[in-house]
Design an enzyme around this catalytic site. Sequence first.
Site, mmCIF file in Angstrom:
data_model
loop_
_atom_site.group_PDB
_atom_site.id
_atom_site.type_symbol
_atom_site.label_atom_id
_atom_site.label_comp_id
_atom_site.label_asym_id
_atom_site.label_seq_id
_atom_site.Cartn_x
_atom_site.Cartn_y
_atom_site.Cartn_z
ATOM 1 N N TRP A 37 -2.857 -13.961 2.660
ATOM 2 C CA TRP A 37 -1.852 -12.784 3.188
ATOM 3 C C TRP A 37 -1.631 -11.874 1.960
ATOM 4 O O TRP A 37 -1.325 -12.082 0.913
ATOM 5 C CB TRP A 37 -0.535 -13.257 3.593
ATOM 6 C CG TRP A 37 -0.442 -13.981 4.766
ATOM 7 C CD1 TRP A 37 -1.546 -14.353 5.580
ATOM 8 C CD2 TRP A 37 0.666 -14.080 5.771
ATOM 9 N NE1 TRP A 37 -1.251 -14.828 6.766
ATOM 10 C CE2 TRP A 37 0.349 -14.780 6.851
ATOM 11 C CE3 TRP A 37 2.191 -13.662 5.498
ATOM 12 C CZ2 TRP A 37 1.101 -15.005 8.024
ATOM 13 C CZ3 TRP A 37 2.836 -14.044 6.567
ATOM 14 C CH2 TRP A 37 2.387 -14.630 7.748
ATOM 15 N N THR A 75 17.037 3.061 18.638
ATOM 16 C CA THR A 75 16.188 2.834 17.272
ATOM 17 C C THR A 75 14.615 2.923 18.035
ATOM 18 O O THR A 75 14.662 2.041 19.331
ATOM 19 C CB THR A 75 16.566 1.303 16.648
ATOM 20 O OG1 THR A 75 15.231 1.036 15.892
ATOM 21 C CG2 THR A 75 16.457 0.239 17.777
ATOM 22 N N GLU A 79 20.024 -2.293 13.444
ATOM 23 C CA GLU A 79 20.636 -3.666 14.191
ATOM 24 C C GLU A 79 21.545 -4.288 13.125
ATOM 25 O O GLU A 79 22.401 -5.098 13.783
ATOM 26 C CB GLU A 79 19.433 -4.514 14.415
ATOM 27 C CG GLU A 79 18.532 -4.017 15.536
ATOM 28 C CD GLU A 79 17.445 -3.129 15.210
ATOM 29 O OE1 GLU A 79 17.596 -2.591 14.031
ATOM 30 O OE2 GLU A 79 16.599 -3.118 15.956
ATOM 31 N N LYS A 103 -4.073 -9.574 6.946
ATOM 32 C CA LYS A 103 -4.710 -11.096 6.574
ATOM 33 C C LYS A 103 -6.000 -10.916 6.354
ATOM 34 O O LYS A 103 -6.772 -10.550 7.349
ATOM 35 C CB LYS A 103 -4.428 -11.864 8.157
ATOM 36 C CG LYS A 103 -2.858 -12.371 8.557
ATOM 37 C CD LYS A 103 -2.204 -11.439 9.394
ATOM 38 C CE LYS A 103 -0.817 -11.815 9.636
ATOM 39 N NZ LYS A 103 -0.181 -10.524 10.652
#
Lengths: 548, 548
Positions: free
Chosen positions: A449, A187, A334, A444
């Site tokens: 956010w 990956t 994963e 941010k």
Amino acid sequence: MENLIVSARSAYAYPLLIKQLLINAMSLYGDQEISYRGELRYTYREFRERVGKLANSLSALGVHHGSTVAVMDWDSHRYLECYFGVPMMGATLFTVNVRLSPQQILYTLNDAGADVVLVHPDFVPVIDQIRDKLTCKPRFVLMADGQTVPDTAIPFAGEYEALVGAASPEFEFPEFDERTKAATFYTTGTTGDPKGVCYSHRDIVLHTLTATASLCSPREGQRMHREDVYMPITPMFHVMAWGIPYVAITLGLRTVLPGRYAPEMLLKLRAQEKVSFSHCVPTILQMLLHAAEAGGQDLSGWKIIIGGSALPPSLCEAALERGIDIFAGYGMSETGPIVALAQLPPGYQPASREEEVRLRCSTGRPVPLADFRVVGTDMRELPRDGQSQGEIVLRAPYLTRSYFRKPSASEELWADGYLHTQDVAVVHENGFVQIVDRLKDVIKTGGEWVSSIEIENLVTRVPGVRECAVIGVPDARWGERPMAFVVRQPDSEVGAEDIRAELMNHVSAQRLSKFAVPEADRIAFVAEIPKTSVGKIDKKLLRGNKAA
Amino acid sequence: MENLIVSARSAYAYPLLIKQLLINAMSLYGDQEISYRGELRYTYREFRERVGKLANSLSALGVHHGSTVAVMDWDSHRYLECYFGVPMMGATLFTVNVRLSPQQILYTLNDAGADVVLVHPDFVPVIDQIRDKLTCKPRFVLMADGQTVPDTAIPFAGEYEALVGAASPEFEFPEFDERTKAATFYTTGTTGDPKGVCYSHRDIVLHTLTATASLCSPREGQRMHREDVYMPITPMFHVMAWGIPYVAITLGLRTVLPGRYAPEMLLKLRAQEKVSFSHCVPTILQMLLHAAEAGGQDLSGWKIIIGGSALPPSLCEAALERGIDIFAGYGMSETGPIVALAQLPPGYQPASREEEVRLRCSTGRPVPLADFRVVGTDMRELPRDGQSQGEIVLRAPYLTRSYFRKPSASEELWADGYLHTQDVAVVHENGFVQIVDRLKDVIKTGGEWVSSIEIENLVTRVPGVRECAVIGVPDARWGERPMAFVVRQPDSEVGAEDIRAELMNHVSAQRLSKFAVPEADRIAFVAEIPKTSVGKIDKKLLRGNKAA
């Protein structure tokens, strides 16, 4: 306590091995068909024989329990033979990401310690370029695929079809510990070298079973069944095409391998082979829809799982209009990969098309056995209010415990005993999870956010916009500000102020924070948005270009 | 070799435990309903809370990791709570076969070493009878179920509802080795004492996943899906109702527990609760069809798996006529139990109703991962010609390795590394297996092997015959001869010669060996055919009666 544990001999008398996925598929669906590009066809029975022949061929080349066999090929029946034959021998199948740079491929081959590399002619030039730096000293096998082979000095030990053709189909596939490494994939993270992810036999068998339970159990729609015709459109090198070929073969589905992806070829195969189940990244779907529109093809009844990147609502709507039963899936290299699917819930009656699209585009709901949580920084589960944002963390029976030879990255991945996805999400009351951003892509700004994906989805809906990517860029006053890269539809003249005007409408309707609207000079029109080797928007590159 | 095995910590970071079947069921289907006899209803959410309360209650009674908790109850929501709560604590759930004799129940309670016994009032007299001979000295909990409790001196530690009602729902269910014993059941073989069969957490989770994959994957018909309403009609004590309650809860199905089986109650619940998926033995189905006919109930759309005994074609036809989507399943206490299902194959177009009935009544085709073979005495697989008869032997990831404290019976079970079923079968070219008889029930006559089941099926089709059982009886000249026990339909006067005439027709048509036709004095008309505690024809008893 002696009676408490059913003896080890008992539990492991029948380990979870990939070869067991084949037993009933071969005995019950021996006449079922596997086809390559609609040009070559053979039965499951012949497939099984060729898996035995492959094992004998590899054995003759010195492959044994513990060897690593790398494959560099497009999606082919030969690749599918390797999915089974290589791990069934006790060797590790290394699915090489052929879209990486030659230097990265060199790194991964050496890191994995490839003993044999099977090479399609298209990748001969890559091997030529890196061969003298291969410390693993592999043997090479050509997969000629009926093509002209470029001039090369590679000392091929043989050609796949010639080797397999001459070998015996009889091979006694051994039994061994179910935790034996079966496959590996690299990956490419945001930093450093590609990282090797390993899948054991147990991982693959359990992923196959949980994915099957999830895919098959809906009453109708967004489901797989034994009469589907399956064609992967996620490369077979990429997390084993999301593990779905293993599901398809276990269920005995007619399976079509499309070779190298070209929209016209994929659409031709879809029609000719009556393909009913596929999966791909949004970019490929985008291309398919455009090509189908141009060619007047009918796509109705095609079930497609979208993964790799978020499914934009506008793309979902376009697919639904063409009759595609589209829905998102979620996972990473994963995680096996599938840990959630956006199948509509039992008895679902959509309140509106918009709501239905939102569900189909969401991250979905977890598959059986997955302990799937959205947590705050203190690891506590957040309320299911559709508002509280936290990171998705996971446990499931088939997650990667560690990166190959990367102890510190592995520790970071598994902090607090849960796998950290780096994806920021909210959970709705109905259990549907919605990723709002990657942890590192959240912008941010002004103490708030802001989700880059949310802005992207809204910009993509502005008439004339074809694609959009948003990143955060440093800003002296606000900390960060969003910056949008926009690809126009052909012939469109949509401008920055059109986009800002649309976004301001969402601000007025309180659907968007005013901090989320980029300044006009932070809306850049580009010809193309860079993608990673597996088709995701390459935000790392966008940030680099911006910085440069 | 150090890189070959994905580390133990990795593979077992997430053991296969029953509690993980609950995770998503509870979080995604929290509002789904479980009902008891249509009288009591609660949500999955409340169910999960009561599982925690049960664990706290049992904990207070001294139950810990390794304890054995026995249950003597009809099919109830409380039983379902025990299915999860007891093993999730690390204790063993012992599902007592309440249809055994008090002496056999005594034997099994002592053999299993019950620490706590949960007792429905209906079984208080049984406990009274055997209590002073219980060497395991259990504590008793009453499951009053709103009934009057018979006079008894049993020192109950409490009543289920009172204990659970007072307990906290918070209980931290631990993690432990997936091979830990989760449940036990005693199977009554043909000889000797009942034998304890154990199921580990791993066994139950893997059985749940493979059964789900098989049950859910057909395109339509003979399948389970997330909108089904499930009601078991195989007792919950019997191999955990074939493990299907675990499948139902994992998929989030609305679940109806019917209490003690009475045809009128079952039919009332079927209609009222819109039950769409059940399973039972042929005898129960027989009763249901008769009761439905009497009451004029509509049974269409009800999917029913038949197991325990072979499904007679005449019963299958009668069920199909009532609109029931009926099919056989195959397994035994030692096999989890489900290892095969007679779902019609993908794309199946029946050549005739007779052929379809034959498939639905067959032993079926193996579920994923099962290594299911029909072999000769030399353990070699027999040809799939529909003719060659051999024993079914098995490997699968969830088979019982051994009987509890019965080493020699265990060795016999697992001779040659395969589980021996003692069932004699043929395999057809399409992979469908058909049991022709039990190894010990085959009749050896005139140098030929004749199937007792084949004769039973043909006799059951004779007009006026309701039920039939055939055994072999010693014969000086022929070695053995078939003897038929026949139950007439009410008001029928069918006689031995009618039956012989019908069988001779099959002989003329070369569908039956002439050795298979019993002499007239070996056709006995009886009021009832004796059944075992789990509803199978008790051929042992028939042989004994005959001998006596």
